[in-house]
Design a protein around this motif. Structure first.
Motif, PDB file in Angstrom:
ATOM      1  N   VAL A 469       0.838  -1.199   0.000  1.00  0.00           N
ATOM      2  CA  VAL A 469       0.000   0.000   0.000  1.00  0.00           C
ATOM      3  C   VAL A 469       0.873   1.248   0.000  1.00  0.00           C
ATOM      4  CG1 VAL A 469      -1.724   1.302   1.316  1.00  0.00           C
ATOM      5  CG2 VAL A 469      -1.892  -1.190   1.158  1.00  0.00           C
ATOM      6  N   ARG A 470       1.978   1.149   0.672  1.00  0.00           N
ATOM      7  CA  ARG A 470       2.892   2.294   0.771  1.00  0.00           C
ATOM      8  C   ARG A 470       3.233   2.877  -0.600  1.00  0.00           C
ATOM      9  NH1 ARG A 470       9.135   1.621   2.939  1.00  0.00           N
ATOM     10  NH2 ARG A 470       9.865   3.684   2.290  1.00  0.00           N
ATOM     11  N   PHE A 471       3.413   2.008  -1.614  1.00  0.00           N
ATOM     12  CA  PHE A 471       3.850   2.475  -2.923  1.00  0.00           C
ATOM     13  C   PHE A 471       2.736   2.575  -3.953  1.00  0.00           C
ATOM     14  CE2 PHE A 471       7.883   0.644  -1.213  1.00  0.00           C
ATOM     15  CZ  PHE A 471       8.595   1.830  -1.169  1.00  0.00           C
ATOM     16  N   LEU A 472       1.617   1.889  -3.749  1.00  0.00           N
ATOM     17  CA  LEU A 472       0.560   1.984  -4.763  1.00  0.00           C
ATOM     18  C   LEU A 472      -0.051   3.377  -4.820  1.00  0.00           C
ATOM     19  CD1 LEU A 472      -2.410   1.955  -3.188  1.00  0.00           C
ATOM     20  CD2 LEU A 472      -1.900  -0.484  -2.988  1.00  0.00           C
ATOM     21  N   LYS A 473       0.137   4.155  -3.750  1.00  0.00           N
ATOM     22  CA  LYS A 473      -0.384   5.528  -3.755  1.00  0.00           C
ATOM     23  C   LYS A 473       0.266   6.377  -4.839  1.00  0.00           C
ATOM     24  CE  LYS A 473       0.510   5.361   0.690  1.00  0.00           C
ATOM     25  NZ  LYS A 473       0.675   5.627   2.143  1.00  0.00           N
ATOM     26  N   GLY A 474       1.489   6.024  -5.244  1.00  0.00           N
ATOM     27  CA  GLY A 474       2.149   6.749  -6.329  1.00  0.00           C
ATOM     28  C   GLY A 474       1.419   6.579  -7.642  1.00  0.00           C
TER      29      GLY A 474
END
Length: 516
Positions: A469-474
């Motif tokens: 989830v930390r990186f899918l926001k990008g």
């Protein structure tokens, strides 16, 4: 929201339809609803180069800035540059265990909102609602949160402290569902929907640009029994955000469909809750070297049920996830890794043709009695008598008697609503789309699907290789920025780049994928 009222008899074309209502779809809905990130006045970023770039146009929202320019020189634990950028802005230096304040401030500007719909089978949160149990998430709690609502603050309101800075999947699922309500996004979500097809509508006299038609079924819960009502929507842009937990991966070996062979951790939990496993049971065979397989090992070991653990890699392989996790943050996975190293099955000499069953080390000689790992082994077959044949890389075979076998080697996305199951969209068009080996091929700064049938198709989240989830926001930032720029240009989509440009941008990433 019921979709039967939105049948496209009137010819209405929605600006955006998002297929998938997990954290990817929720985050994108937040950005499309008018919540806009700016550099906060007086704020600073610990990366001086990034800070100087942001300070060049401090009054310009992040959605309108040149993301490719901001990404230059940044490094992080994602191969998607915008993911590294947004993560650096939301959680500065978090990889070093630091807790810097984000330099971003969020302003609600409804005039920037882009009308959209988010479609999902269940409640907002997607697959997280299926991950019931007491496991802790791999990511730290603040890595799981979405912009605008601190997870730890929400947890405090629930009168619970987050132990070890991590939370359970059930708590995360509840947080995502609450997030949609807290941010007043409910009107954008149509739950209980199953998308059956996404196809390109060609340009005609009525619409010179063409669009996407999304068809499916929606459950009407006010009826008993539940009725599924067909719907059909037209959209200028469609976003694929379905995740990859729909279809468990299979080994493709003889006997894999036998009743004692399972492909889900939750099948193990069900067996435990029914009292089918205890210390007197035959061993459980766990196949796989990922974190779900580790959770299965821990669950069985907690019951004192013997465990055989087979996996294809060497224990020391740097690609093994356990070799990438800090020991202090993930003590339970470090324990499994120790078990894998210390309790290895010793293959017989090539001159020894005997196939006697492997034996566990006694408790007097072992710290982890009742566990035996089989590194560099694959399953040859499952037999009806609950015997499994394993084979090492050297060709040595072992036959093990088990009570259950759990094949936990990942999952594939369900892209049955796309032509050819979405295969033409992958980095390798002749193979099935998978998160790790063959993600959907997208432009790294817009997340536009390179091989789409027309403009306006995007993909994000696990479909493009982002498991956390930390990186899918990008991906949400890249898509929202591209759509916003297209809206300002009056065409509803970002200006398509040439195929040569897309190819140039993706040479490096494709090479990286091939090395995995």
């Amino acid at each position: 929201m019921e979709l039967h009222d939105k049948e496209t008899v009137s010819g209405e074309i929605l600006p955006v339809v998002i297929v998938g209502n997990g954290p990817s779809g929720i985050c994108l809905s937040y950005l499309l609803s008018g919540y806009t990130p700016y550099l906060s006045p007086g704020a600073s970023h610990p990366n001086p180069l990034l800070h100087s770039k942001l300070a060049e146009q401090p009054g310009l929202p992040l959605l309108e800035q040149d993301l490719e320019y901001l990404c230059e020189g940044l490094q992080g634990r994602s191969s998607n540059p915008v993911a590294v950028l947004f993560d650096s802005l939301l959680l500065p230096d978090s990889d070093f265990g630091l807790d810097h304040v984000s330099p971003l401030e969020w302003r609600y500007e409804p005039e920037r909102a882009v009308p959209h719909l988010v479609l999902g089978k269940g409640p907002p949160g997607g697959a997280w609602h299926a991950m019931e149990g007491s496991m802790l998430t791999l990511s730290l709690a603040n890595w799981m949160e979405l912009p605008g609502l601190k997870l730890k603050e929400w947890m405090k309101d629930k009168r619970r402290n987050v132990r070890n800075d991590r939370a359970t999947p059930a708590e995360i699922a509840s947080y995502y569902q609450h997030y949609v309500s807290q941010m007043s996004l409910e009107d954008n979500f149509a739950c209980g929907t199953t998308v059956t097809s996404v196809t390109r509508e060609p340009a005609d006299n009525r619409d010179a640009r063409g669009c996407w038609r999304i068809k499916g079924l929606q459950c009407r819960e006010d009826d008993s029994p539940v009725e599924q009502v067909p719907f059909s929507l037209l959209a200028r842009n469609v976003v694929l955000a379905t995740g990859t937990h729909d279809i468990p991966a299979r080994l493709g070996v003889e006997g894999e469909s036998l009743p004692y062979v399972c492909h889900s951790f939750w099948e193990l939990e069900g067996a435990i809750s029914r009292g089918e496993l205890d210390e007197s049971s035959d061993p459980v065979l766990v196949v796989g070297a990922g974190l779900t397989a580790a959770d299965a090992v821990l669950a069985a070991h907690h019951l004192n049920t013997p465990v055989y653990h087979a996996f294809r890699r060497a224990v020391t392989d740097p690609g093994l996830i356990f070799n990438q996790l800090p020991k202090m943050l993930y003590p339970e996975y470090h324990k499994v890794h120790q078990m894998m190293m210390q309790q290895q099955h010793q293959s017989a000499s090539p001159l020894d043709s005997s196939s006697s069953p492997p034996s566990f080390l006694s408790s007097s000689s072992s710290s982890y009695a009742g566990y035996l790992s089989f590194p560099r082994h694959r399953v040859v077959s499952f037999r009806p008598d609950r015997k499994c044949v394993l084979q090492s890389d050297s060709g040595q075979r072992s036959v093990v008697q088990v009570s259950k076998a759990l094949v936990l080697i990942g999952a594939h996305p369900n892209l049955s609503f796309l032509p050819e199951q979405g295969r033409p969209l992958g980095v390798r068009p002749d193979e099935a789309v998978t998160c790790r080996r063959n993600p959907i091929d997208v432009d790294p700064f817009t997340n536009r699907v390179v091989a789409a049938d027309g403009p306006g198709m995007y993909a994000m989240g696990p479909l493009v290789g982002e498991n956390f989830v930390r990186f899918l926001k990008g991906g949400a930032l890249a898509i929202a920025s591209d759509i916003a720029k297209g809206q300002r240009g009056g065409d509803g989509v970002g200006a398509p780049g040439s195929s040569d440009q897309l190819a140039d941008k993706w040479v490096d990433r494709q090479a990286e994928v091939l090395r995995l």
